[in-house]
Design a protein around this motif. Structure first.
Motif, PDB file in Angstrom:
ATOM      1  N   UNK A 126      -7.333   6.658  -0.199  1.00  0.00           N
ATOM      2  CA  UNK A 126      -7.623   8.002   0.297  1.00  0.00           C
ATOM      3  C   UNK A 126      -8.492   7.956   1.540  1.00  0.00           C
ATOM      4  N   UNK A 127      -9.485   7.079   1.521  1.00  0.00           N
ATOM      5  CA  UNK A 127     -10.419   7.091   2.649  1.00  0.00           C
ATOM      6  C   UNK A 127      -9.973   6.188   3.785  1.00  0.00           C
ATOM      7  N   UNK A 128      -8.800   5.606   3.657  1.00  0.00           N
ATOM      8  CA  UNK A 128      -8.315   4.741   4.736  1.00  0.00           C
ATOM      9  C   UNK A 128      -7.136   5.356   5.475  1.00  0.00           C
ATOM     10  N   UNK A 129      -6.210   5.946   4.729  1.00  0.00           N
ATOM     11  CA  UNK A 129      -4.968   6.371   5.366  1.00  0.00           C
ATOM     12  C   UNK A 129      -5.010   7.830   5.789  1.00  0.00           C
ATOM     13  N   UNK A 130      -4.336   8.144   6.891  1.00  0.00           N
ATOM     14  CA  UNK A 130      -4.097   9.552   7.182  1.00  0.00           C
ATOM     15  C   UNK A 130      -3.055  10.116   6.214  1.00  0.00           C
ATOM     16  N   UNK A 131      -2.927  11.412   6.236  1.00  0.00           N
ATOM     17  CA  UNK A 131      -2.004  12.065   5.309  1.00  0.00           C
ATOM     18  C   UNK A 131      -0.571  11.934   5.801  1.00  0.00           C
ATOM     19  N   UNK A 132       0.361  11.803   4.867  1.00  0.00           N
ATOM     20  CA  UNK A 132       1.764  11.814   5.269  1.00  0.00           C
ATOM     21  C   UNK A 132       2.210  13.258   5.441  1.00  0.00           C
TER      22      UNK A 132
ATOM     23  N   UNK B 151      -3.045   9.429   0.248  1.00  0.00           N
ATOM     24  CA  UNK B 151      -2.453  10.142   1.390  1.00  0.00           C
ATOM     25  C   UNK B 151      -1.316  11.087   1.033  1.00  0.00           C
TER      26      UNK B 151
ATOM     27  N   UNK C 178     -17.379   3.103   2.651  1.00  0.00           N
ATOM     28  CA  UNK C 178     -16.262   2.837   3.563  1.00  0.00           C
ATOM     29  C   UNK C 178     -16.590   3.394   4.938  1.00  0.00           C
TER      30      UNK C 178
END
Lengths: 372, 174, 329
Positions: C292-298, C215, C39
Motif C-alpha cells: 500500500x505504501x509503495x505502489x500508486x493506485x491502479x 493499490x 517507510x
C-alpha cells in the motif's frame, strides 16, 4: 436519488469535481458531464481564489506591488518576482549588477526545483502513491531552509528589488547549496527507481491524456506541458533574459504528449536546474547586489512593456502599461497555468475519471495563479 | 525572418499602424494596430504562421482621454518610433476608447507580435477569435469580466473569474 | 468432531471474535501507521502510550463520540444498514477460522465455504452504502466496488476450488493438519501442481483486491472519489467500515496462511500453536501494508484487465493442470 435524476438526460449526469476535492489542489472546480465513468464534457469553473491582483497593481506604487508577486504562484514565487522586476527594470531602464543577476538565477532555479518536487509528490498522491510525497517534502524542506536564510521567507518570497536583490547571501549559502545539489543528484536516481519505473505508474501515465503540439499552440500552453508535446519552447532559451544566455543547459523535450512525457520533462528539469545552479555558484562574481543608482521613487516613461520569464509552470508574462506616474496604468499578468488548464476541456473528452485526474495533475496547476 | 513575413501579410490588411519595436527595450518585436473588424483576419494570419496565443487583455484609456485635450494627429508610420512608446499612445482620441491587446508568440524563433485594436468605450464590441484560437476563449471571457468588452460570437461570456452575479467590471477606470 | 451445538462456547467465542476484531483493528491501524511512518522516514504515532500503542484507542474514542450524521436525501435504512453488512459477515467469518488446533469457535466441515459465503456479503454493504448515501461519488464508488469484487472473486474461487481438489476437504483445520512442516506447505507442494506458488500469488492478490486495499483501493480512491462509498459517513458509521476493512484483511491473510502456509503449524514441525498462525498472518499483513505504501493506485480498467486477462486464465489453467496431475499421479 433526486440529484441523479435531475441531470440533463437519462444517460449522463453532472459531477462537480471540486471546488473542495482532494485532487484539484486548491479551489478549482471542474464540472464533469459523465456517462458512467466516461467524461462527455469537462468544464473548469474558476474564480474561487480570485483576488484581482491586476487591479491591486493599478492602485499601488511599483514597489508596493512586489509582495503580490509571491502570492500568485506560491510555489514558484521567485519566478514571479523575477518577471515583475524585469518588466519594471525594462520600463525604467535600470541596470542590475551582475552578482544580483546570478543570485536571481540561482534562487529562481532553487525555487523551480522546490516547485517541481512538490508537484512530484502531489502528483503521486493523485495517483494514489503516498510515500513519494514525503520523500519529496524531505528534499524540499532542505531547499526551503536554504532559501529561508537568503530571502527571509519560505514560500511567498519577496526577494528581488528593482535594480538587484534585497539581501546578499551569507557565507553558509554557497556550501549549503552545493551540499543540496550533491544530495539531489543521489536522490533523483532513487526517485526514478522507486517511481518512474514502477509498472503501475507507467501503465497509468503512458498514453494517457495525449496533448498534441497543435493543441498546445492553439491553446497557448507553455512550460512542461508544451515541452511534453514536442514543442521546444522555453523562455530561458527562446527569449533569454537575465544571465541565462551565459548558462549552459538543455531544454528537455519529449514528443509523446502524454502524461508520462510531462512527468519526465519535469524530472529532467530538476536535473537541468541543478546544472544551472552549479554554474551559477562557480561564476558568482563579487560586487554589489543592488544597483547604486536605482531610484527610490520609480516613474517609468510612458509606454507599454512586455516581459516573459520561465516560471515552473511555463511562460509568465507581465504587460506593463505606464503613464509616467509612480503607479502602473495597467498591469496584465499572464499566468501559464491559465492557458495550460484551458486545454483540459478538450483533452479530457472521452476519458475515464481516473485518467482525467492523471491528466489534470500532469498540468501542474496552482489555482491562485490561475485565478490571480 | 518571420517578422518580415508577418509584416507583409499584415500590411495587406492595411492596419491602422504597424511598427517594428526593439525586443530588448519593449519585450516584443512587432506592434500592429488594426481596426476591430480586422481582428479575426489578423488572428488567422498569426495562426497560419504558426504562432500561439499568449494572452488577450484590455486597457481602458479613459484617463488618457481626460488628460489629453483632443488634437488631431496623423497615425505614425511603420518603423517610426513614436515618442510615447507603442502604437497604443500615438494619438489621444477624442472619445474615450478601450484597447484590446492580443499577444502572439512563436516557439521556433524570437518574435513576439502584439496585435491591438481600439473600440469605443461606450459600445465595446468586437468579433471573437476563439474559432481561430480556442485558447482565446478563456482570455476573452476574462477580458469581458474585467472590462465589459463584448466579444461578438463568443459562446459563453458569463462571469469567469468574478462571482456569478457580478455586474461590475473592476478594471474600468474612473 | 463434536457436532452438537455448545451454546455457551459459541456465544463466548462470538464475543471473543468481536473483541478480537476490534483489538486487531486497533492494533493493525497502529501497525499500519508505524509501517507507513518508517517507510516514509517518519516516526509515526508516538505520543499516546508506549510507542504510540494507544493511539488507535484514542482515535476510536473520538470516532465513537462523534455525531452520526445521516444526509438528508439519503435512503436512511440502507445508509444505516450498510456498515453492519460490512461488519457482521466479517465477524461471522472468524467463527470458523482455526487459530490453533483447538482454538476455533466452530470447527465445521464446510469452513471454507462459510467464509466465502460471508465474504460475498461484504460487497453488498459497499454497494448499499454507496447507493444509500445519495452522493454521486459514493454511487460511482459502489459500482466500482461491485465490478472489482465480481472480477476478483472468480480467480480467487477458482484457486480455492483447485485447493479443495488437492486437499479433498473444506474443513480448515484438516487443511492445516495436512501441512505439518514447511516441506508440506501447499505453497511448496509442487507435486500437487507445479503452479502452486503462482496459485498462492493469485490468491493473495485477489484477497488484496477483495478487501479494497491499495493499490486496488479503487472504491475509496480519495484523489478521484473523495472517500468513495464512505464519503457521507461520520463517526462510528465510518468506523464500522474501517473495522470491517481490517477484519477482512485479517481474514484474507489468515485464509492464505491456512491454505498455503500451514496455518498454526510450525515450519519445523515443533511447537505448533496460535503464535505461528499469528506470526504468519501478521507477516502477510505487513506485506499488504508495504504494498500500500509503495505502489500508486491502479485504474479500474487496469484492474479488470489484470483479472480477466491474466489472473482468470492462469487460475483456470492451474485448475485443469491440477486435475490432470491428480488423475495421473
Amino acid at each position: 436519488m433526486r440529484q441523479l435524476i435531475e441531470s440533463q438526460s437519462d444517460e449522463t449526469f453532472i459531477l462537480n469535481l471540486g471546488p473542495q476535492h482532494p485532487s484539484t489542489h486548491g479551489v478549482l472546480r471542474v464540472k464533469l458531464q459523465l456517462d458512467g465513468e466516461y467524461i462527455v464534457e469537462a468544464e473548469p469553473v474558476l474564480g474561487y481564489c480570485h483576488r484581482m491582483h491586476e487591479k491591486m497593481g493599478e492602485n499601488r506604487t511599483f514597489a508596493q506591488f512586489m509582495p503580490n508577486c509571491g502570492r500568485m504562484d506560491y510555489l514558484s514565487a521567485l519566478a514571479y518576482n523575477h518577471g515583475y522586476v524585469c518588466a519594471v527594470e525594462k520600463a525604467a531602464g535600470i541596470e542590475v549588477p551582475e552578482r544580483a543577476e546570478w543570485l536571481r538565477v540561482i534562487t529562481v532555479e532553487l525555487n523551480r526545483i522546490s516547485s517541481h518536487l512538490l508537484w512530484f509528490g502531489a502528483y503521486l498522491l493523485d495517483l494514489g502513491g503516498f510515500t513519494p510525497l514525503l520523500y519529496a517534502f524531505d528534499d524540499r524542506e532542505r531547499l526551503l531552509d536554504i532559501l529561508d536564510t537568503v530571502t527571509g521567507s519560505r514560500l511567498t518570497y519577496c526577494y528581488f528589488r528593482f535594480g538587484g536583490v534585497y539581501n546578499d547571501i551569507d557565507e553558509n549559502f554557497v556550501p549549503a547549496v552545493r551540499e543540496f545539489v550533491a544530495r539531489m543528484r543521489t536522490r533523483l536516481p532513487m526517485y526514478h527507481k522507486l517511481v518512474t519505473k514502477n509498472i503501475i505508474l507507467m501503465k497509468r501515465l503512458e498514453g494517457i491524456g495525449p496533448v498534441s503540439a497543435e493543441m498546445v499552440r492553439k491553446y497557448g500552453a507553455t512550460g512542461p506541458v508544451a515541452r511534453g508535446s514536442g514543442v521546444s519552447y522555453d523562455v530561458r532559451k527562446n527569449e533569454p533574459y537575465s544571465v541565462y544566455p551565459e548558462v549552459d543547459f538543455d531544454v528537455p523535450v519529449y514528443s509523446e504528449g502524454d502524461s508520462m512525457a510531462r512527468y519526465k520533462v519535469r524530472m529532467d528539469e530538476i536535473e537541468q536546474s541543478l546544472r544551472i545552479i552549479e554554474q551559477g555558484l562557480n561564476r558568482l562574481p563579487e560586487g554589489p547586489v543592488m544597483a547604486p543608482k536605482a531610484p527610490k521613487i520609480l516613474k517609468p516613461p510612458k509606454g507599454d512593456f512586455y516581459q516573459a520569464v520561465e516560471a515552473a509552470r511555463g511562460s509568465f508574462g507581465v504587460r506593463l502599461v505606464s503613464d509616467g506616474t509612480n503607479t502602473p496604468y495597467r498591469l496584465k499578468l499572464r499566468s501559464p497555468s491559465y492557458s495550460n488548464l484551458s486545454l483540459f476541456g478538450e483533452a479530457a473528452q472521452g476519458m475515464l475519471i481516473a485518467d482525467a485526474i492523471a491528466l489534470l495533475g500532469s498540468l501542474d496547476l496552482v489555482i491562485p495563479e490561475i485565478d490571480r | 525572418m518571420i517578422r518580415d513575413k508577418i509584416k507583409k501579410e499584415m500590411a495587406a490588411l492595411s492596419p491602422v499602424a504597424m511598427l517594428e519595436t526593439e525586443h530588448a527595450a519593449k519585450g516584443y518585436d512587432l506592434d500592429v494596430r488594426v481596426s476591430p473588424d480586422q481582428v479575426v483576419a489578423a488572428a488567422e494570419i498569426m495562426d497560419r504562421a504558426g504562432f500561439f496565443i499568449e494572452a488577450v487583455t484590455g486597457v481602458d484609456w479613459l484617463l488618457e482621454a481626460k488628460a489629453a485635450p483632443p488634437k488631431p494627429k496623423a497615425p505614425s508610420e511603420a518603423g517610426e518610433q513614436p515618442e510615447g512608446g507603442g502604437a497604443a499612445e500615438e494619438a489621444a482620441p477624442t472619445a474615450p476608447e478601450m484597447e484590446v491587446v492580443y499577444d502572439f508568440n512563436i516557439a521556433s524563433e524570437l518574435c513576439r507580435v502584439v496585435v491591438r485594436t481600439r473600440i469605443p468605450r461606450d459600445n465595446p464590441e468586437l468579433p471573437t477569435i476563439q474559432q481561430v484560437y480556442p485558447g482565446a476563449n478563456w482570455h476573452e471571457r476574462e477580458t469581458h469580466d474585467f472590462f465589459g468588452i463584448k466579444f461578438v460570437g463568443h459562446p459563453n461570456l458569463t462571469p469567469f473569474l468574478l462571482p456569478e452575479d457580478a455586474d461590475f467590471h473592476p478594471l474600468l477606470k474612473g | 468432531m463434536n457436532e452438537s451445538i455448545n451454546i455457551p462456547w459459541l456465544v463466548g467465542s462470538l464475543v471473543a471474535a468481536i473483541a478480537f476484531v476490534a483489538l486487531n483493528a486497533s492494533m493493525l491501524v497502529w501497525l499500519e501507521r508505524k509501517v507507513a511512518g518508517h517507510i516514509q522516514r517518519r516516526i509515526g504515532p508516538k505520543e499516546v502510550g508506549p510507542f504510540g500503542l494507544f493511539q488507535s484507542f484514542a482515535d476510536g474514542l473520538k470516532l465513537m463520540s462523534k455525531q452520526l450524521i445521516v444526509p438528508e436525501c439519503s435512503d436512511r435504512i440502507l445508509f444505516k444498514v450498510a456498515p453492519l453488512l460490512v461488519m457482521v459477515p466479517a465477524i461471522m467469518s472468524f467463527v470458523v477460522i482455526p487459530f490453533s488446533e483447538n482454538l476455533v469457535a466452530r470447527n465445521i466441515n464446510i469452513g471454507l465455504l462459510v467464509i466465502f459465503a460471508f465474504a460475498s456479503v461484504n460487497v453488498l454493504g459497499l454497494l448499499l452504502g454507496g447507493w444509500g448515501s445519495a452522493n454521486k461519488y459514493a454511487v460511482i464508488s459502489g459500482a466500482r466496488a461491485v465490478s472489482q469484487n465480481v472480477a476478483y472473486e472468480i480467480p480467487m474461487l477458482v484457486t480455492v476450488v483447485t485447493m479443495i481438489m488437492v486437499t479433498q476437504t473444506m474443513n480448515l483445520n484438516e487443511i492445516v493438519l495436512q501441512q505439518p512442516d514447511i516441506f508440506h506447505w501447499y505453497i511448496f507442494r509442487l507435486n500437487a501442481s507445479p503452479l502452486m506458488p503462482v496459485a498462492f500469488l493469485i490468491f493473495f492478490v485477489c484477497s488484496m483486491a477483495e478487501t479494497n486495499r491499495a493499490p486496488f483501493d479503487l472504491g475509496e480512491a480519495e484523489s478521484e472519489l473523495v472517500a468513495g462509498f464512505h464519503t457521507e459517513y461520520a463517526g462510528m458509521g465510518f468506523g464500522l467500515f474501517f473495522l470491517g476493512e481490517y477484519a477482512n484483511v485479517f481474514i484474507g491473510c489468515s485464509l492464505a496462511t491456512i491454505l498455503f502456509l500451514g496455518g498454526w503449524q510450525s515450519p519445523f514441525g515443533v511447537f505448533p500453536g496460535v503464535w505461528w498462525f499469528l506470526l504468519k498472518v501478521y507477516t502477510l499483513i505487513f506485506v499488504v501494508m508495504w504494498a500500500r505504501w509503495t505502489f500508486p493506485r491502479t485504474t479500474l480498467y487496469g484492474l479488470l484487465n489484470l483479472s480477466w486477462k491474466i489472473l482468470i486464465p492462469i487460475s483456470l489453467f492451474n485448475l485443469v493442470l491440477t486435475g490432470v496431475m491428480l488423475k495421473v499421479f
